[in-house]
Scaffold this motif. Sequence first.
Motif, PDB file in Angstrom:
ATOM      1  N   LEU A  86      46.068 -17.269  10.353  1.00 59.39           N
ATOM      2  CA  LEU A  86      46.287 -16.925  11.756  1.00 59.39           C
ATOM      3  C   LEU A  86      47.043 -18.034  12.478  1.00 59.39           C
ATOM      4  CD1 LEU A  86      42.750 -15.475  12.587  1.00 59.39           C
ATOM      5  CD2 LEU A  86      44.868 -14.152  12.491  1.00 59.39           C
ATOM      6  N   ALA A  87      46.657 -19.288  12.177  1.00 57.05           N
ATOM      7  CA  ALA A  87      47.318 -20.415  12.827  1.00 57.05           C
ATOM      8  C   ALA A  87      48.777 -20.521  12.405  1.00 57.05           C
ATOM      9  CB  ALA A  87      46.578 -21.710  12.508  1.00 57.05           C
ATOM     10  N   ALA A  88      49.064 -20.309  11.112  1.00 52.18           N
ATOM     11  CA  ALA A  88      50.454 -20.374  10.650  1.00 52.18           C
ATOM     12  C   ALA A  88      51.302 -19.310  11.334  1.00 52.18           C
ATOM     13  CB  ALA A  88      50.506 -20.208   9.133  1.00 52.18           C
ATOM     14  N   ALA A  89      50.765 -18.099  11.444  1.00 56.18           N
ATOM     15  CA  ALA A  89      51.502 -17.037  12.126  1.00 56.18           C
ATOM     16  C   ALA A  89      51.739 -17.387  13.582  1.00 56.18           C
ATOM     17  CB  ALA A  89      50.732 -15.725  12.013  1.00 56.18           C
ATOM     18  N   LEU A  90      50.725 -17.980  14.222  1.00 54.60           N
ATOM     19  CA  LEU A  90      50.851 -18.314  15.640  1.00 54.60           C
ATOM     20  C   LEU A  90      51.874 -19.426  15.849  1.00 54.60           C
ATOM     21  CD1 LEU A  90      49.936 -17.965  18.535  1.00 54.60           C
ATOM     22  CD2 LEU A  90      47.973 -19.454  18.061  1.00 54.60           C
ATOM     23  N   PHE A  91      51.817 -20.473  15.045  1.00 52.24           N
ATOM     24  CA  PHE A  91      52.781 -21.564  15.209  1.00 52.24           C
ATOM     25  C   PHE A  91      54.206 -21.084  14.948  1.00 52.24           C
ATOM     26  CE2 PHE A  91      49.131 -24.563  14.474  1.00 52.24           C
ATOM     27  CZ  PHE A  91      49.258 -25.252  15.678  1.00 52.24           C
ATOM     28  N   ALA A  92      54.385 -20.173  13.985  1.00 57.61           N
ATOM     29  CA  ALA A  92      55.722 -19.644  13.728  1.00 57.61           C
ATOM     30  C   ALA A  92      56.207 -18.808  14.908  1.00 57.61           C
ATOM     31  CB  ALA A  92      55.712 -18.803  12.454  1.00 57.61           C
ATOM     32  N   ALA A  93      55.320 -17.991  15.469  1.00 56.77           N
ATOM     33  CA  ALA A  93      55.693 -17.162  16.617  1.00 56.77           C
ATOM     34  C   ALA A  93      56.055 -18.018  17.819  1.00 56.77           C
ATOM     35  CB  ALA A  93      54.555 -16.209  16.965  1.00 56.77           C
ATOM     36  N   LEU A  94      55.351 -19.127  17.992  1.00 54.13           N
ATOM     37  CA  LEU A  94      55.682 -20.028  19.097  1.00 54.13           C
ATOM     38  C   LEU A  94      57.095 -20.585  18.964  1.00 54.13           C
ATOM     39  CD1 LEU A  94      52.337 -22.045  19.490  1.00 54.13           C
ATOM     40  CD2 LEU A  94      53.222 -20.255  21.000  1.00 54.13           C
ATOM     41  N   ARG A  95      57.609 -20.574  17.753  1.00 55.34           N
ATOM     42  CA  ARG A  95      58.976 -21.048  17.522  1.00 55.34           C
ATOM     43  C   ARG A  95      59.977 -19.911  17.466  1.00 55.34           C
ATOM     44  NH1 ARG A  95      55.333 -24.342  16.501  1.00 55.34           N
ATOM     45  NH2 ARG A  95      55.681 -26.600  16.498  1.00 55.34           N
ATOM     46  N   GLY A  96      59.551 -18.715  17.879  1.00 55.49           N
ATOM     47  CA  GLY A  96      60.449 -17.581  17.960  1.00 55.49           C
ATOM     48  C   GLY A  96      60.683 -16.862  16.658  1.00 55.49           C
ATOM     49  N   ALA A  97      59.931 -17.201  15.611  1.00 59.24           N
ATOM     50  CA  ALA A  97      60.130 -16.562  14.317  1.00 59.24           C
ATOM     51  C   ALA A  97      59.421 -15.212  14.267  1.00 59.24           C
ATOM     52  CB  ALA A  97      59.605 -17.466  13.205  1.00 59.24           C
ATOM     53  N   SER A  98      60.030 -14.252  13.594  1.00 57.53           N
ATOM     54  CA  SER A  98      59.365 -12.971  13.359  1.00 57.53           C
ATOM     55  C   SER A  98      58.421 -13.143  12.163  1.00 57.53           C
ATOM     56  CB  SER A  98      60.382 -11.873  13.088  1.00 57.53           C
ATOM     57  OG  SER A  98      61.131 -12.162  11.923  1.00 57.53           O
ATOM     58  N   VAL A  99      57.195 -12.640  12.304  1.00 56.69           N
ATOM     59  CA  VAL A  99      56.151 -12.905  11.311  1.00 56.69           C
ATOM     60  C   VAL A  99      55.501 -11.595  10.887  1.00 56.69           C
ATOM     61  CG1 VAL A  99      54.013 -14.143  10.802  1.00 56.69           C
ATOM     62  CG2 VAL A  99      55.680 -15.133  12.411  1.00 56.69           C
ATOM     63  N   LEU A 100      55.382 -11.415   9.581  1.00 56.17           N
ATOM     64  CA  LEU A 100      54.537 -10.356   9.033  1.00 56.17           C
ATOM     65  C   LEU A 100      53.290 -11.032   8.478  1.00 56.17           C
ATOM     66  CD1 LEU A 100      53.907  -7.460   8.212  1.00 56.17           C
ATOM     67  CD2 LEU A 100      55.203  -7.845   6.101  1.00 56.17           C
ATOM     68  N   LEU A 101      52.137 -10.721   9.063  1.00 54.44           N
ATOM     69  CA  LEU A 101      50.855 -11.301   8.669  1.00 54.44           C
ATOM     70  C   LEU A 101      50.074 -10.232   7.920  1.00 54.44           C
ATOM     71  CD1 LEU A 101      48.577 -13.454   8.810  1.00 54.44           C
ATOM     72  CD2 LEU A 101      48.040 -12.568  11.102  1.00 54.44           C
ATOM     73  N   VAL A 102      49.796 -10.457   6.643  1.00 54.20           N
ATOM     74  CA  VAL A 102      49.087  -9.461   5.844  1.00 54.20           C
ATOM     75  C   VAL A 102      47.733 -10.009   5.417  1.00 54.20           C
ATOM     76  CG1 VAL A 102      51.229  -8.430   5.035  1.00 54.20           C
ATOM     77  CG2 VAL A 102      50.106 -10.162   3.626  1.00 54.20           C
ATOM     78  N   GLU A 103      46.739  -9.133   5.404  1.00 57.56           N
ATOM     79  CA  GLU A 103      45.369  -9.496   5.066  1.00 57.56           C
ATOM     80  C   GLU A 103      44.833  -8.460   4.085  1.00 57.56           C
ATOM     81  OE1 GLU A 103      41.542 -10.492   4.551  1.00 57.56           O
ATOM     82  OE2 GLU A 103      43.038 -11.814   5.464  1.00 57.56           O
ATOM     83  N   ALA A 104      44.211  -8.952   3.003  1.00 57.43           N
ATOM     84  CA  ALA A 104      43.771  -8.058   1.939  1.00 57.43           C
ATOM     85  C   ALA A 104      42.538  -7.244   2.299  1.00 57.43           C
ATOM     86  CB  ALA A 104      43.500  -8.863   0.664  1.00 57.43           C
ATOM     87  N   THR A 105      41.782  -7.667   3.308  1.00 54.91           N
ATOM     88  CA  THR A 105      40.582  -6.949   3.711  1.00 54.91           C
ATOM     89  C   THR A 105      40.828  -6.217   5.027  1.00 54.91           C
ATOM     90  OG1 THR A 105      39.558  -8.682   5.076  1.00 54.91           O
ATOM     91  CG2 THR A 105      39.271  -8.851   2.689  1.00 54.91           C
ATOM     92  N   GLY A 106      39.797  -5.570   5.534  1.00 52.09           N
ATOM     93  CA  GLY A 106      39.919  -4.862   6.798  1.00 52.09           C
ATOM     94  C   GLY A 106      39.564  -5.683   8.011  1.00 52.09           C
ATOM     95  N   HIS A 107      39.259  -6.976   7.828  1.00 57.20           N
ATOM     96  CA  HIS A 107      38.915  -7.858   8.944  1.00 57.20           C
ATOM     97  C   HIS A 107      39.765  -9.122   8.901  1.00 57.20           C
ATOM     98  CE1 HIS A 107      35.136  -5.479   8.759  1.00 57.20           C
ATOM     99  NE2 HIS A 107      35.120  -5.676  10.063  1.00 57.20           N
TER     100      HIS A 107
END
Length: 575
Positions: A28-49
Amino acid sequence: MKRLDTLQALPGDAAFDLLVVGAGGAGLAAALFAALRGASVLLVEATGHVGGTTALSAGTSWIPGTRQGAQVNPGDTLAEAARYLDNAIGDRADRALREVLLAEGAATVDELEAQTEMKFRAYPRHPDYISDLGGSTLAGRALEPLPFDGRRLGALFALLRPPIPEFTVLGGMMVDRTDINHLLGMTKSWASFRHAVALLARHARDRLGHPRGTRLVMGNAHVARLLYSLAQREEVTLALDTRLVELERGATGVDAAVLVQGGERRRVRVRGGVVLASGGFNRHPERRRALLPGIDIGWCPGAPGHTGEAHAPAEAVGARYGEGAMSPAFWAPVSRRVRPDGSIAVFPHFVMDRAKPGVLAVDQAGERFVNESTSYHLFGLAMQRAGAVPAFLVCDAAALRKYGLGMVRPGGRGLAPFLADGYLVRGETLADLARALAIDPARLAATVERFNAHAEAGHDPDFHRGETAYQRNLGDPAWPGPNPSLGPLAQGPFYAVRLYPGDIGAAQGFATDADARVLDASGTPIPGLYAVGNDMHSAMGGVYMAPGITIGPGLVFARQAARHAAARVPASGKP
């Protein structure tokens, strides 16, 4: 943030600046830091939570040198923190990694607080675990997330991994150490009474419209704050129940990935890279047998998504595991109980019972084998070295009433279900308890007699319990004896629970450099491939030397990876 309910919604030529695999705390933190830099992010999670094991944890981040830390310990310095790390870790991990943690930690926290919903505080007293080592401190390096109102998440609240039920009260009310102290003291002070009544009233309102309490603390608050922050970023797309099955390496490095969701398979292109944050190898059957031989998967209290499935695609493009750690995993003694729904509760014994007066641990011969007030990691390792599996955590009636024992709450009431299913074992005398545990009564009696004599004197020459600041902090500050961690087992009946060594997280993972870039067999970074959290080989070398030494580095190296990956995106591909 956009929700991707099905991979079919992705176009055939879908491309993102960054793919993050795993939506635990580090992902979650990696996705957030990338988004703060304007990067488009696909965040995938193997479970339902979302949340991983971070959501089940205390949510502490060990990051020295912060503004919050200086408020409770203004005399601490990064030089002292570095000295402590050197003393504790030695050559078990690359020194460059801990240098980055110290150099970038405060900036990581500042960026989160300034630009996101993440808010931290330093608890007034939260010692480093090996507090007799040079450079250790009693407070200021361990940060906690502020409580968060889960109602602000709206429909996203259902995506948040719930805490371990046995860590909640009254059907899903989360409590932290401050709340527990107020609840236990609500009849002793007006301040505690008001705090407790406010908690109970809030929870009563919550249960009218929610399946559990929405006042979130500890790891749930940490994850909820990250998730809420991501929800405000249009650059992020979240896909649950989605697995990484293949990575592709082109001329410029890792530039594509194959994802699977149900029966759907999709290839996505990545411009900046892929960040592995899937939680480590712990639930991967083959790796578990190789790295944790003899440790039953049923003893692991970690989140279910830590299957290590994403590691094979990384190895196929050259990634390698790190070496030299103190242990492949981090440990805690755990006890187990079957819940009414048939699931198994695995309860980590972190701080509430084992270091308190009137409590001791014995092996199957009825003898002590460990300093009960040492860190949970060292306790788990001691169990394995001594062959004390299971071990028994034993206490007298007074200790049970005052501190509880594992899943048994303080107060000494409601014991019947725990006794009926065998989780809690009782003996009117020590001999009765020994026979119920299949221990030699004479040996257990001799152990307790010797322990009681040391407890009365306030000194434990056998295992040196309660001799360091950390150990004494785990004891009972109101204990009238000379050592807050030592008290005799004097008042029957006597009780015990069985303990097992539970792996609470992976310490062995992919070798990386200071930018979290995954290294190949020659030690060369693989362009476009990063590992953070427990997918990354422990920057602490598998030494659990302070609270929050997985979540803190998880944040810092998530930022390092996001910055480096975002910088790789060609200018033409940036928004």
